[in-house]
Design an enzyme around this catalytic site. Structure first.
Site, short mmCIF file in Angstrom:
data_model
loop_
_atom_site.label_atom_id
_atom_site.label_comp_id
_atom_site.label_asym_id
_atom_site.label_seq_id
_atom_site.Cartn_x
_atom_site.Cartn_y
_atom_site.Cartn_z
N LYS A 96 14.80 30.18 32.19
CA LYS A 96 14.37 30.75 30.90
C LYS A 96 14.60 29.80 29.72
O LYS A 96 13.87 29.85 28.74
CB LYS A 96 15.07 32.08 30.64
CG LYS A 96 14.49 33.21 31.47
CD LYS A 96 14.92 34.57 30.95
CE LYS A 96 14.20 35.68 31.68
NZ LYS A 96 14.71 35.87 33.08
N GLU A 118 13.59 41.26 22.65
CA GLU A 118 14.33 42.29 23.37
C GLU A 118 14.95 41.62 24.59
O GLU A 118 14.55 40.54 24.99
CB GLU A 118 13.39 43.41 23.82
CG GLU A 118 12.65 43.16 25.13
CD GLU A 118 11.59 42.07 25.04
OE1 GLU A 118 11.16 41.74 23.91
OE2 GLU A 118 11.18 41.56 26.11
N SER A 385 15.18 30.20 40.77
CA SER A 385 14.98 30.33 39.32
C SER A 385 16.28 30.43 38.53
O SER A 385 16.31 30.07 37.36
CB SER A 385 14.08 31.54 39.03
OG SER A 385 14.60 32.71 39.64
C1 LIG Z 1 14.12 36.65 34.09
C2 LIG Z 1 14.29 36.03 35.41
C3 LIG Z 1 13.26 36.08 36.38
C4 LIG Z 1 11.98 36.84 36.19
O1 LIG Z 1 11.12 36.34 35.22
P1 LIG Z 1 9.76 35.58 35.55
O2 LIG Z 1 9.08 35.54 34.25
O3 LIG Z 1 9.03 36.36 36.59
O4 LIG Z 1 10.14 34.23 36.07
C5 LIG Z 1 13.45 35.40 37.57
N1 LIG Z 1 14.60 34.74 37.83
C6 LIG Z 1 15.61 34.68 36.94
C7 LIG Z 1 16.85 33.95 37.30
C8 LIG Z 1 15.49 35.32 35.70
O5 LIG Z 1 16.51 35.27 34.82
#
Ligand SMILES: *Cc1c(COP(=O)(O)O)cnc(C)c1O
Length: 402
Positions: A96, A118, A385
């Site tokens: 993010k 938010e 992610s």
């Molecule tokens: C917020 C988040 C997601 C989901 O968001 P996407 O927009 O679908 O990528 C996925 N993995 C992590 C670690 C997150 O914090």
């Protein structure tokens, strides 16, 4: 970078990805979105902005994030080779930060006096508060009171980082109410405020802009796999909530037809229950939050309550570009249940010493299920992610580890 597919623009001038996307918003908001689009179209082509962003990616976020060959996991599964793209090693622990830095720099460039957003579990809030502290711009985060009580570490972090935290007590006091509250605040002065959306969703230009900021993930994967084994990977896999980490990982490969792209949605308690959030798998084309996209909704057109063990994935809509890529069949959208996700969380932790976010564990779960069926020369890149520190207490309690 792939900004069209089969001759369809991603997006066109009105912000449409085929029939999806656009701006389904009141006229005064449309003006504000158009101003953001003009400013973005200007700065994205300036060397100053690009240099500032790449400098922060390198020296603040710690990019490029490593591409790790999960050798023990691969050997245990006995099929395709599994590589992990380590977005969990970024500053603040997830992908993010990539788009939050872009949004904060844009806000500064536009002379905005306040960045509003938010947050549900607090991940977007922390990444944004971090970027705003760095750039030196006030930040106001709206969060449901129920979530505030659940997500104490992130709440404290946002405060330490200097963000103003607005506790939302209306309705069910969760994410949807926080969105409404943040939106009302934004509408008070859209000329001076900016609403920083946390994924590839919402009205144009956000789905495009957030994707562009995240595309660094796939650009790096392409360089790293070609350096490592002289070719693109056979598969790139990522979890899909709104869809930003997935589009980030996929964009560099959209026009490489030999690379299979897989988005993994949360099947929660099962696709035959109401406790899931598999929007592309079971939803239908509709509208939500200012855009046209697949939506999980009831007969009256109201968004359905959704569920995932990973709070970052429980959203009844999904990015418009994903909606188009599904219809075109360019990306395969699959699912993983809460149980498969928990298993993947523990397996990756114990076999590789990497504790993934529960969101990311959905993509890992797909690889655990599919890799054993594949030949040994096949190479799968799984986008991790984020890291699982935020989920450790929850998982430990769930599995009776404490
Ligand atoms: C917020 C988040 C997601 C989901 O968001 P996407 O927009 O679908 O990528 C996925 N993995 C992590 C670690 C997150 O914090």
């Amino acid at each position: 970078m792939a900004h069209q597919i089969n001759g369809i623009a991603l997006p066109n001038e009105d912000g449409f990805f085929g029939q999806y996307g656009g701006q389904f918003i009141p006229p005064d908001l449309k003006q504000a979105m158009d101003d953001i689009n003009v400013a973005y179209e200007h700065i994205r082509h300036t060397a100053e902005f690009q240099n500032e962003l790449s400098d922060l990616f390198a020296h603040y976020v710690g990019r490029p994030s490593p591409l790790f060959y999960a050798k023990r996991l691969t050997n245990q599964l006995g099929g395709a080779q599994i590589y992990l793209k380590r977005e969990d090693l970024n500053h603040t622990g997830a992908h993010k930060i990539n788009h939050c830095l872009g949004e904060a720099l844009l806000a500064k460039y536009m002379g905005k006096t306040k960045v509003i957003a938010e947050t549900g579990a607090g991940q977007h809030g922390v990444a944004l508060a971090t970027a705003c502290a760095l750039v030196g711009i006030p930040c106001e985060i709206h969060m449901g009171q129920v979530d505030i009580e659940k997500e104490h570490p992130n709440v404290v972090k946002m405060k330490i980082l200097g963000a103003t935290l607005i506790s939302v007590t209306r309705g069910t006091a969760t994410l949807k109410d926080a969105v409404d509250s943040a939106f009302e605040e934004y509408l008070k002065d859209p000329q001076n405020y900016i609403y920083a959306i946390g994924s590839v969703v919402g009205p144009h230009p956000f789905p495009m802009m957030v994707r562009d900021f995240q595309a660094i993930i796939g650009d790096e994967i392409k360089v790293q796999t070609n350096e490592r084994f002289g070719a693109n990977p056979d598969y790139v896999v990522a979890c899909v909530g709104g869809g930003s980490n997935a589009l980030g990982a996929f964009t560099a490969f959209l026009n490489d037809e030999d690379v299979k792209l897989v988005g993994v949605e949360p099947a929660g308690h099962g696709l035959d229950t109401h406790m899931h959030s598999a929007t592309l798998t079971l939803g239908k084309p509709s509208h939500i939050h200012g855009m046209a996209c697949y939506v999980l909704e009831d007969e009256q057109g109201e968004p359905l309550p959704v569920h995932s063990i990973a709070s970052g994935l429980d959203y009844p809509g999904v990015g418009p570009q994903h909606s188009l890529l599904k219809d075109l069949g360019r990306v395969e959208y699959s699912t993983a249940t809460d149980q498969e996700c928990l298993d993947a969380f523990m397996i990756l932790s114990r076999v590789e010493g990497i504790v993934p976010a529960l969101e990311s564990a959905h993509a890992v779960a797909w690889a655990l299920r599919e890799a054993p069926k594949m030949a040994k020369e096949i190479k799968i890149v799984v986008n991790v992610s984020g890291r699982g520190d935020k989920d450790a207490d929850y998982v430990a309690a769930k599995l009776g580890l404490n």
